[in-house]
Write an enzyme that holds these catalytic residues in place. Structure first.
Site, PDB file in Angstrom:
ATOM      1  N   ASP A 175      -2.083   3.929   4.214  1.00 45.21           N
ATOM      2  CA  ASP A 175      -2.056   3.860   2.757  1.00 45.21           C
ATOM      3  C   ASP A 175      -0.775   4.486   2.241  1.00 45.21           C
ATOM      4  O   ASP A 175      -0.257   4.085   1.203  1.00 45.21           O
ATOM      5  CB  ASP A 175      -3.276   4.565   2.178  1.00 45.21           C
ATOM      6  N   ASN A 184      -4.427   7.867   5.625  1.00 37.21           N
ATOM      7  CA  ASN A 184      -5.199   6.692   6.025  1.00 37.21           C
ATOM      8  C   ASN A 184      -6.695   7.003   5.871  1.00 37.21           C
ATOM      9  O   ASN A 184      -7.078   8.093   5.452  1.00 37.21           O
ATOM     10  CB  ASN A 184      -4.870   6.309   7.472  1.00 37.21           C
ATOM     11  N   LYS A 185      -7.523   6.031   6.196  1.00 35.15           N
ATOM     12  CA  LYS A 185      -8.976   6.148   6.024  1.00 35.15           C
ATOM     13  C   LYS A 185      -9.511   7.375   6.761  1.00 35.15           C
ATOM     14  O   LYS A 185      -9.043   7.715   7.851  1.00 35.15           O
ATOM     15  CB  LYS A 185      -9.656   4.869   6.553  1.00 35.15           C
TER      16      LYS A 185
END
Length: 284
Positions: A175, A184-185
């Site tokens: 991201d 990120n996730k």
């Protein structure tokens, strides 16, 4: 972001370029606030504001400026597609072993395209995909890869570290990439730690547009709706829906960009060199 901006331009009624630029800034800030973790949104906003500033200096009418900003959306869309394909080609160069398991978490267009490129190249990759809870976006990636004929194991996030010894490498989406880490996730940090223990290299796949300084106030990790974790929690229980986290660059073997695989120092330098304009950098 681009489609929303195009719709906004189509309904904007500003009668001068200066007024349009002022209204556009408010729209961009609101869009940034809605997706504060996504560096690409911030960079798209910076590009749209730059186009508007150029038009104001040029003496465009409001109609002309709307046309120029709308055209920039089409250009950005084409550039993004080209960039994603270039990142996939760079990642493909890392996948030199046939029938190798490659692990990933949640979903990512760049990761999907890299798997498909490896499949077309005859490398017969195998995908170990973690769901990416709570929304389980990894199922979308698993479905796309399975439909293409790529063998897929889909697992819950907590099971991925256990199975990671089967993998030859990890491909993560991004991201944002800052000078301190990869955003990120949630689950990416645990995956990277497990990969270090198993001596499995971790690569993040990200276009250069996703790099931002870590000091950018508009770049924030915000929590999402608690109901995604538990719709009706019992009394005294407060679900917290943390979607994203930062993975230290030291846990990554490299960041795969359009034309290279960047090491930690190069990645940090690039991130620091891509600040947002002052009007977009503060948290809205």
């Amino acid at each position: 972001f681009l489609a929303e901006l195009e719709r906004w331009l189509a309904t904007n009624i500003s009668t001068s370029a200066v007024a349009l630029r002022a209204a556009l800034l408010l729209h961009l800030r609101a869009t940034q606030a809605a997706q504060p973790t996504m560096a690409l949104i911030h960079q798209f906003a910076a590009r749209a504001l730059d186009v508007a500033d150029t038009g104001v200096r040029r003496g465009d009418s409001a109609t002309e400026l709307r046309t120029h900003v709308a055209r920039s959306c089409a250009t950005e869309r084409d550039d993004l597609a080209t960039s994603t394909k270039a990142v996939a080609r760079q990642a493909l160069a890392l996948a030199t072993e046939r029938e190798a398991w490659i692990a990933t978490l949640s979903t990512s267009t760049a990761v999907r395209d890299a798997f498909l490129a490896a499949h077309r190249a005859g490398l017969a990759p195998r995908a170990l995909v973690a769901e990416g809870r709570p929304a389980c976006e990894g199922r979308e990636l698993a479905t796309a890869l399975g439909a293409a004929g790529i063998p897929v194991w889909l697992v819950v996030d907590a099971a991925l570290p256990l199975l990671l010894s089967n993998a030859r490498m990890v491909w993560l989406g991004a991201d944002a990439v800052t000078d301190t880490g990869l955003i990120n996730k949630i689950g990416s940090f645990a995956l990277a730690l497990a990969a270090r223990e198993h001596s499995v290299p971790v690569y993040a796949l990200a276009s250069r547009r996703k790099f931002l300084p870590s000091t950018t106030a508009a770049l924030r990790i915000a929590e999402q709706e608690p109901a995604e974790v538990w719709e009706a929690p019992t009394e005294g229980v407060k679900p917290r829906n943390v979607y994203f986290e930062s993975v230290p660059l030291a846990l990554l073997r490299g960041i795969v960009v359009e034309d290279a695989v960047l090491g930690n120092t190069e990645s940090a330098t690039l991130a620091r060199e891509r600040p947002l304009p002052d009007e977009l950098a503060p948290a809205p």
